[in-house]
Design a protein around this motif. Structure first.
Motif, PDB file in Angstrom:
ATOM      1  N   VAL A  22       0.867  -1.170   0.000  1.00 38.21           N
ATOM      2  CA  VAL A  22       0.000   0.000   0.000  1.00 38.21           C
ATOM      3  C   VAL A  22       0.904   1.221   0.000  1.00 38.21           C
ATOM      4  O   VAL A  22       1.623   1.465   0.962  1.00 38.21           O
ATOM      5  N   ASP A  23       0.879   1.970  -1.103  1.00 35.59           N
ATOM      6  CA  ASP A  23       1.797   3.090  -1.285  1.00 35.59           C
ATOM      7  C   ASP A  23       1.087   4.436  -1.341  1.00 35.59           C
ATOM      8  O   ASP A  23       1.705   5.452  -1.647  1.00 35.59           O
ATOM      9  N   GLY A  24      -0.204   4.443  -1.084  1.00 33.31           N
ATOM     10  CA  GLY A  24      -0.980   5.663  -1.016  1.00 33.31           C
ATOM     11  C   GLY A  24      -2.323   5.335  -0.393  1.00 33.31           C
ATOM     12  O   GLY A  24      -2.829   4.212  -0.543  1.00 33.31           O
ATOM     13  N   LEU A  25      -2.934   6.293   0.310  1.00 30.81           N
ATOM     14  CA  LEU A  25      -4.113   5.993   1.115  1.00 30.81           C
ATOM     15  C   LEU A  25      -4.996   7.238   1.211  1.00 30.81           C
ATOM     16  O   LEU A  25      -4.497   8.343   1.437  1.00 30.81           O
ATOM     17  N   ILE A  26      -6.315   7.049   1.010  1.00 33.78           N
ATOM     18  CA  ILE A  26      -7.290   8.132   1.179  1.00 33.78           C
ATOM     19  C   ILE A  26      -8.586   7.530   1.707  1.00 33.78           C
ATOM     20  O   ILE A  26      -9.013   6.456   1.255  1.00 33.78           O
ATOM     21  N   PHE A  27      -9.250   8.235   2.618  1.00 31.92           N
ATOM     22  CA  PHE A  27     -10.624   7.889   2.990  1.00 31.92           C
ATOM     23  C   PHE A  27     -11.568   8.761   2.178  1.00 31.92           C
ATOM     24  O   PHE A  27     -11.388   9.978   2.075  1.00 31.92           O
TER      25      PHE A  27
END
Length: 563
Positions: A22-27
């Motif tokens: 996982v190299d990027g994350l947004i809710f």
């Protein structure tokens, strides 16, 4: 002051099954959007049950190598190598739809890692230069800040703060968005944090910080075609977990995700030779309390003990009026402990006008009381070289640590040599790293001491399973007058594949360290009031120790600064 913690477990771990990283994350709209850089998958994850689906079914190749995610209006931004991309998106009936191919907004001179957009400003991290680059939406450079860590960093913006995680430092940093100054840093409970994002929690009315972790774990594979049939292999491990923390501004430290541990330490009498001893006193140190460790309960195992107090440090005394090695015993203690990660937020300027060390501390913590070879030419010369011209105590300690890391590599040894031999050899165990650190620090007027004793095996979220450490471990504490004792790991920050050392465990300690009584030996033997000579009769010749940990539950800070 009331404890800032409660004992309840909290949010479940999110485990996107198909993700290799996982190299990027947004809710977004009660869902979690993540990028798997290796496969090029843009993943939509249900945080409640970890159900995962691929959003970019037909355009996954465009996202291979993509890192960092953020959304501004109807644009999804990410980085790939030295390029900054965005594509148009729409939200339709609980499904995210990509409505355009990725468009290159502008490029940098070096590969980018994380990206965050706040109004008309873009923040980009790049490990190559060690900066946070600040750009306008049209690609015009505005300014840049120094990035606080040394690893690959991902980033998000929340109000007037920049938040970033560093994969090598095992740390999340909170920075002032206008100046780039670090407000505080937080040790993550697990290694290799690769992305982070905030989620609003309707129950508490706060934003909860989630951090993604991506690495590999060893496992035993049963291969029927091999002989022997068990093989050691590695597999990808990726999960997303809430990071809860408490920032104590007055005492200048942060505490993060805690765990309730059961630790058992027992000795099993199993002698190598026949021996009889009169009035044997067998002392074993008990766990201590500190800012990051609290004792919930402690009890004897096998035989009763007498609790002795040495200036607040507790030791268990087991008495044997007639000790005969033909008899068999198991004895020790079992403790239930709260343990937390701690990171002190001190800077050299906080140590510019410290008072002198007290005479009591000089006589106790600046002397050679453990075969430190402090009077040898090689150690005296090393102490001078390590210090350089530095006079600030905190910088001096940092220089000494780096000097030791420059001159040693880690290796397990059957016994501990003196620091002069270790320095000449260039290889040392954690105890030998520690001996050299103690010698150089004390010669430079820095009071320090040995602490330890065991680390709970870092089995990620393995609750209720007995875990056995492979070996014991020691680290050190150094003392700053008017400030107090600060922890420092002996060798884990000495990364062999890097000439720049992380600072995660310089004034920091992870939750899996268990602290025993300080300023007292961990284990001693006395017969008829006299210490038994280790050269003639050692504990290892009489008994086998058994150490076991069980992670009972995770603990959550209350009154924390989660959002």
């Amino acid at each position: 002051m009331n404890s800032p913690f409660c004992e309840s477990a909290f949010s479940a771990t999110i485990r996107p099954i198909i993700a290799t990283s996982v190299d990027g994350l947004i809710f977004i709209d009660n869902h979690l959007l993540a990028i798997d850089s290796r496969n090029g998958y843009l993943l939509l994850i249900n945080p409640k049950n970890s159900v995962t689906k691929i959003v970019n079914n037909s355009s996954w190749q465009d996202f291979i190598g993509a890192k960092g995610l953020c959304i501004s209006e109807n644009k999804l931004w990410f980085t790939s190598r030295e390029y900054i991309y965005y594509c148009s998106i729409e939200w339709e009936k609980d499904n995210l739809v990509i409505t355009s191919k990725p468009f290159c907004a502008f490029s940098l001179s070096y590969p980018a890692n994380g990206i965050a957009v706040w109004e008309n400003t873009i923040y980009i991290t790049t490990q190559k230069t060690g900066h946070i680059l600040v750009y306008s939406l049209d690609g015009t450079a505005i300014t840049k800040f120094y990035a606080p860590g040394i690893g690959a960093e991902n980033i998000t913006v929340k109000g007037e703060e920049i938040w970033l995680c560093d994969s090598i430092e095992q740390t999340v940093y909170c920075l002032d968005r206008a100046t780039g100054d670090v407000k505080y840093s937080i040790l993550t409970p697990f290694e290799s944090p690769t992305a982070l994002a905030f989620c609003y929690d309707e129950k508490t009315g706060k934003d909860i910080l989630y951090v993604a972790y991506s690495d590999q774990e060893p496992y035993i594979r049963d291969n029927p075609n091999a002989e022997p049939n068990h093989e050691l292999l590695y597999r990808d491990r990726t999960f997303i977990h809430p990071l809860h923390f408490y920032f104590d501004e007055e005492n200048k430290y942060t505490l993060s995700n805690g765990f309730l541990l059961e630790m058992t330490y027992v000795e099993e009498i199993s002698p190598l030779d026949h021996l009889e001893l009169k009035n044997l006193e067998w002392r074993i140190a008990l766990p201590t309390e500190s800012a990051r460790q609290k004792i919930k309960s402690i009890e004897a195992v096998g035989l009763p003990y007498i609790e002795e107090d040495y200036q607040g440090q507790k030791v268990a005394l087991f008495k044997f009026p007639e000790f005969n090695t033909d008899e068999r015993y198991v004895f020790g203690w079992r403790a239930i402990l709260e343990v937390w990660s701690i990171k002190y937020q001190l800077k050299p300027r906080d140590c510019e006008a410290l008072p002198p060390l007290s005479p009591d501390y000089e006589s106790k913590y600046l002397v050679d009381d453990d075969n430190l070879a402090m009077n040898t030419d090689v150690i005296l010369r090393a102490a001078e070289d390590a210090r350089g011209s530095e006079t600030n105590l905190l910088r001096k300690m940092y220089n000494i640590r780096n000097y030791v890391y420059d001159h040693l590599t880690y290796g397990i040894k059957p016994h501990i040599d003196t620091p002069d031999i270790v320095l000449k050899r260039g290889v040392g165990s954690c105890g030998e790293y520690l001996g050299l650190l103690l010698a150089l620090s004390r010669l430079n007027g820095i009071a320090c001491r040995t602490v330890g004793r065991y680390k709970c095996p870092l089995k990620v979220l393995h609750f209720g399973i007995p875990l056995v450490p492979d070996f014991n471990h020691v680290w050190m504490e150094f003392y700053l007058p008017s400030i107090g004792w600060l922890p420092m790991e002996s060798n884990p920050d000495d990364l062999e594949d890097s000439n720049i050392y992380p600072t995660r465990f310089f004034m920091g300690l992870s939750w899996y360290h268990v602290e025993m009584a300080k300023d007292v030996p961990f284990e001693t033997l006395k017969s008829e009031g006299e210490l038994i000579n280790k050269e003639t009769t050692s504990i290892g010749q009489l008994a086998i120790n058994h150490v076991s940990f069980t992670i009972i539950e995770e603990l959550k800070p209350t009154g924390s600064e989660e959002g």
